[in-house]
Design an enzyme around this catalytic site. Sequence first.
Site, short mmCIF file in Angstrom:
data_model
loop_
_atom_site.label_atom_id
_atom_site.label_comp_id
_atom_site.label_asym_id
_atom_site.label_seq_id
_atom_site.Cartn_x
_atom_site.Cartn_y
_atom_site.Cartn_z
N TYR A 293 66.98 36.74 60.18
CA TYR A 293 65.93 36.07 60.65
C TYR A 293 66.04 34.96 61.81
O TYR A 293 66.61 34.11 61.15
CB TYR A 293 64.85 35.81 59.71
CG TYR A 293 63.37 35.60 60.49
CD1 TYR A 293 62.91 36.59 61.15
CD2 TYR A 293 63.01 34.39 60.40
CE1 TYR A 293 61.56 36.12 61.83
CE2 TYR A 293 61.83 33.78 60.91
CZ TYR A 293 61.09 34.86 61.59
OH TYR A 293 59.98 34.35 62.12
N LYS B 26 54.71 39.65 55.74
CA LYS B 26 55.00 41.05 56.47
C LYS B 26 54.37 42.16 55.35
O LYS B 26 53.20 42.42 55.21
CB LYS B 26 56.43 41.03 56.52
CG LYS B 26 57.34 39.84 57.14
CD LYS B 26 56.66 39.98 58.85
CE LYS B 26 57.28 38.53 59.28
NZ LYS B 26 58.53 38.22 59.39
C1 LIG Z 1 59.08 36.86 59.42
C2 LIG Z 1 60.34 36.64 58.69
C3 LIG Z 1 60.67 35.53 58.03
C4 LIG Z 1 59.78 34.22 58.43
O1 LIG Z 1 58.40 34.34 57.71
P1 LIG Z 1 57.45 33.64 58.29
O2 LIG Z 1 56.16 34.22 57.27
O3 LIG Z 1 57.13 34.11 59.69
O4 LIG Z 1 57.46 32.00 58.16
C5 LIG Z 1 61.81 35.45 57.31
N1 LIG Z 1 62.54 36.32 56.96
C6 LIG Z 1 62.43 37.37 57.48
C7 LIG Z 1 63.19 38.65 57.08
C8 LIG Z 1 61.24 37.95 58.39
O5 LIG Z 1 61.04 39.24 58.83
#
Ligand SMILES: *Cc1c(COP(=O)(O)O)cnc(C)c1O
Length: 384
Positions: free
Chosen positions: A104, A202
């Site tokens: 990420y 997510k």
């Molecule tokens: C979106 C995401 C993050 C960061 O998370 P946030 O909730 O946006 O702070 C970290 N790792 C992965 C794989 C992600 O998809």
Amino acid sequence: MSEKTFAPASLAAQALGWIDPVTKAVVPPIHMASTYLRDEDNGYSSGRIYARSDNPTFDQAEATLTALEGGAKSLIFSSGMSAATACFLALAPGDHVVTSKVMYWALRNWLMTFATQWGLKVEFVDTDRTDAVAAAVKPGVTKLVWIETPANPTWSVSDIGAIAEIAHKAGALLGVDSTVATPVLTRPIEHGADIVMHSATKYLNGHSDIIAGALTGARDDAYWAKLRTIRSQLGTILGQTEAWLLMRGMRTLFPRVAWACKSAQSLAEKFAEHPMIEQVLYPGLPSFAGHAAAAKQMKGGFGGMLSVRVKGGERAAIATAARVGLWKRATSLGGVESLIEHRASIEGPGTPCPPDLLRLSVGVEESGDLFDDLDQALKRAHNA
Ligand SMILES: *Cc1c(COP(=O)(O)O)cnc(C)c1O
């Protein structure tokens, strides 16, 4: 509700079967209080003092996630980033860490800037190659190995079991960003991970309406206590309403992920044959480099995320994304609505993401509709 007698999907659907003891409500209340009454003897028999440390509205989400991951304890955070960065802030300046090169982008950026300035020695390796991890880990010096699997946005797969062995032999912990796999498909602690991290924004929440993060620890030990202290000191707690929404979303985690996996697999197979697609990146395709490692640690599907590399390069990829209707052009992933994104342009310079790549987050629409929509966009972009 005994955690031993019911399948994880049943535990999630009922948030472990929690019923409000006073009203018998099947859904928990939202506790808005920021502070708690102190006893006459000056103690805090409720175990609650002040809401920067915790909140009763966190309890169901944290306990449910602990059960789903098979861990000892969980903590929910204000974001995936605050959960992930806590794992590094719990180390000390000078400590050596080994992390995935493909991960990420915002976490990679934080590790290259803040974490490095603060004094961590961060080494980025291709963690989908176990021998590269073995070569980078320094016994007695490396304190944390951090992997993301499958990893944004190429979905390269790192072997959790093999890397756990390497990390533990060297005296290091293994942290796994399991956002994309979800506890439905992979339980990293069963493979030897010490910490599991999720961007709960997510799949766990699944409805693109909160920002949240989570950690689950294999043990309630000194490192875990540090993570809890960091959340409390920095105040990177989730709001009460967001915690409630997270628990509401987690109840349907299993059917959402199962549906997305089935659609993603079918779309990957169909787009692999498409004349305007150069390559499909998806762990569920037997031709994919990480397929064998994925099959070992992912059960019941290969996730709802895939990427396509469009023939004609960056221009064709952006032109295709411009012509979709049902797919929505937006960043993020893991929601019920399907998203498409030209990833290299959001990650910026230095990204390992190919310029012709479109990242697809498959939601719960009918997969035939999703195929037809992207198919017409590819054809119109090609003829434009
Ligand atoms: C979106 C995401 C993050 C960061 O998370 P946030 O909730 O946006 O702070 C970290 N790792 C992965 C794989 C992600 O998809």
